[in-house]
Design an enzyme around this catalytic site. Structure first.
Site, PDB file in Angstrom:
ATOM      1  N   ASP A  24       0.384  -5.351   0.734  1.00 52.01           N
ATOM      2  CA  ASP A  24      -0.808  -5.082   1.679  1.00 52.01           C
ATOM      3  C   ASP A  24      -1.883  -4.246   0.952  1.00 52.01           C
ATOM      4  O   ASP A  24      -1.864  -4.297  -0.336  1.00 52.01           O
ATOM      5  CB  ASP A  24      -0.046  -4.092   3.064  1.00 52.01           C
ATOM      6  CG  ASP A  24      -1.218  -4.306   3.995  1.00 52.01           C
ATOM      7  OD1 ASP A  24      -2.148  -3.756   4.309  1.00 52.01           O
ATOM      8  OD2 ASP A  24      -0.831  -5.295   5.016  1.00 52.01           O
ATOM      9  N   THR A  82      -3.143  -0.957  -0.870  1.00 56.00           N
ATOM     10  CA  THR A  82      -3.067   0.295  -1.608  1.00 56.00           C
ATOM     11  C   THR A  82      -4.162   1.052  -2.227  1.00 56.00           C
ATOM     12  O   THR A  82      -5.142   0.411  -2.498  1.00 56.00           O
ATOM     13  CB  THR A  82      -1.832  -0.064  -2.493  1.00 56.00           C
ATOM     14  OG1 THR A  82      -1.100   1.272  -2.963  1.00 56.00           O
ATOM     15  CG2 THR A  82      -2.249  -0.811  -3.731  1.00 56.00           C
ATOM     16  N   HIS A 114      -5.208   2.736  -5.923  1.00 57.38           N
ATOM     17  CA  HIS A 114      -5.114   3.342  -7.309  1.00 57.38           C
ATOM     18  C   HIS A 114      -5.963   4.665  -7.640  1.00 57.38           C
ATOM     19  O   HIS A 114      -7.292   4.467  -7.068  1.00 57.38           O
ATOM     20  CB  HIS A 114      -5.252   2.011  -7.845  1.00 57.38           C
ATOM     21  CG  HIS A 114      -4.258   0.995  -7.926  1.00 57.38           C
ATOM     22  ND1 HIS A 114      -2.911   1.165  -7.861  1.00 57.38           N
ATOM     23  CD2 HIS A 114      -4.629  -0.214  -7.451  1.00 57.38           C
ATOM     24  CE1 HIS A 114      -2.232   0.067  -7.609  1.00 57.38           C
ATOM     25  NE2 HIS A 114      -2.923  -0.760  -7.454  1.00 57.38           N
ATOM     26  N   ALA A 150       4.773   1.983  -5.713  1.00 58.02           N
ATOM     27  CA  ALA A 150       4.554   0.772  -5.028  1.00 58.02           C
ATOM     28  C   ALA A 150       4.490  -0.604  -5.788  1.00 58.02           C
ATOM     29  O   ALA A 150       4.355  -0.433  -7.095  1.00 58.02           O
ATOM     30  CB  ALA A 150       3.084   0.941  -4.413  1.00 58.02           C
ATOM     31  N   CYS A 153       0.177   0.296   2.132  1.00 59.50           N
ATOM     32  CA  CYS A 153       1.075  -0.747   2.175  1.00 59.50           C
ATOM     33  C   CYS A 153       1.428  -1.363   3.521  1.00 59.50           C
ATOM     34  O   CYS A 153       2.264  -2.109   3.779  1.00 59.50           O
ATOM     35  CB  CYS A 153       2.324  -0.761   1.410  1.00 59.50           C
ATOM     36  SG  CYS A 153       2.444  -0.037  -0.127  1.00 59.50           S
TER      37      CYS A 153
END
Length: 222
Positions: free
Chosen positions: A84, A86, A88, A148, A179
């Site tokens: 899903d 996320t 970064h 993750a 997520c």
């Protein structure tokens, strides 16, 4: 005893997400054609939100407005990976394995569990007890996710991979439902240890644990 397959580690430093996508696609084809050995790409991305391939990719789980994201300079990318939405950003170790799972590791669930095991071992090396949660992907410390996973496998060649929070600004995760899992939080290795950590050292430990879990012989250097 058979020799270990080589794993060429490439330390790419700070890299825009769009450039990482292009690079991965190229290297997947190189790996398929046998032009390169198994690879492990290590990167750190500037602030970015990425979407998976299921349904709307997690777009509905972006809680911030478009105006807020623009003000913060956060782009949103369709990543072409599983999972899903996320985030970064700086302070994360992001690892993209470009490896051929043939002939003996052609099992998607095993691959995900092995990626989790890498991060669990890294946490243990810093005295942090991390583990899995039944029915969920990733690595957790209690109710909070520290690592993750979002992968793509094409004819048993892998791409995308893991994001491990070291010193990540956890407030960035408030912009999304990480997520797509409501009711759980996020954490980082620094939050759990209560001390400042050398990200390069954490990255090095992750590389070593990856080679151990996947039975590969390391090549390449920082």
């Amino acid at each position: 005893m058979p020799s270990l397959r080589p794993l060429d580690v490439r330390y790419l430093g700070r890299l825009n997400y769009a450039d990482a996508l292009v690079l991965q696609r190229s290297l997947v084809e190189d790996r398929r054609a046998g032009r390169v050995p198994d690879l492990l790409l290590l990167v750190e991305h500037p602030d970015v939100i990425t979407l998976g391939v299921k349904g709307d990719g997690g777009r509905a789980n972006i809680t911030a407005t478009a105006e807020t994201l623009a003000a913060l300079g956060l782009d949103v990318f369709e990543a072409g990976r599983g999972g899903d939405v996320t985030y970064h950003g700086p302070g994360q170790v992001v690892a993209y394995p470009i490896i051929d799972l043939k002939p003996d590791r052609c099992d998607v669930h095993r691959y995900v569990r092995d990626i989790e095991e890498v991060m669990i071992r890294v946490c243990a090396g810093y005295g942090v007890s991390a583990g899995r949660v039944a029915g969920l992907t990733g690595v957790w410390v209690g109710n909070n996710k520290i690592g993750a996973i979002g992968i793509r496998i094409s004819r048993w060649i892998t791409s995308h991979g893991l994001a491990f929070n070291v010193s990540t600004d956890l407030s960035r995760f408030d912009l999304i439902v990480p997520c797509g899992i409501a009711g759980r939080g996020v954490t980082s290795l620094e939050s759990e240890t209560g001390r400042k950590l050398d990200q390069a050292e954490v990255q090095s430990r992750l590389v070593s644990e990856f080679a151990s879990v996947f039975a590969r012989a390391l090549t390449g250097s920082p």
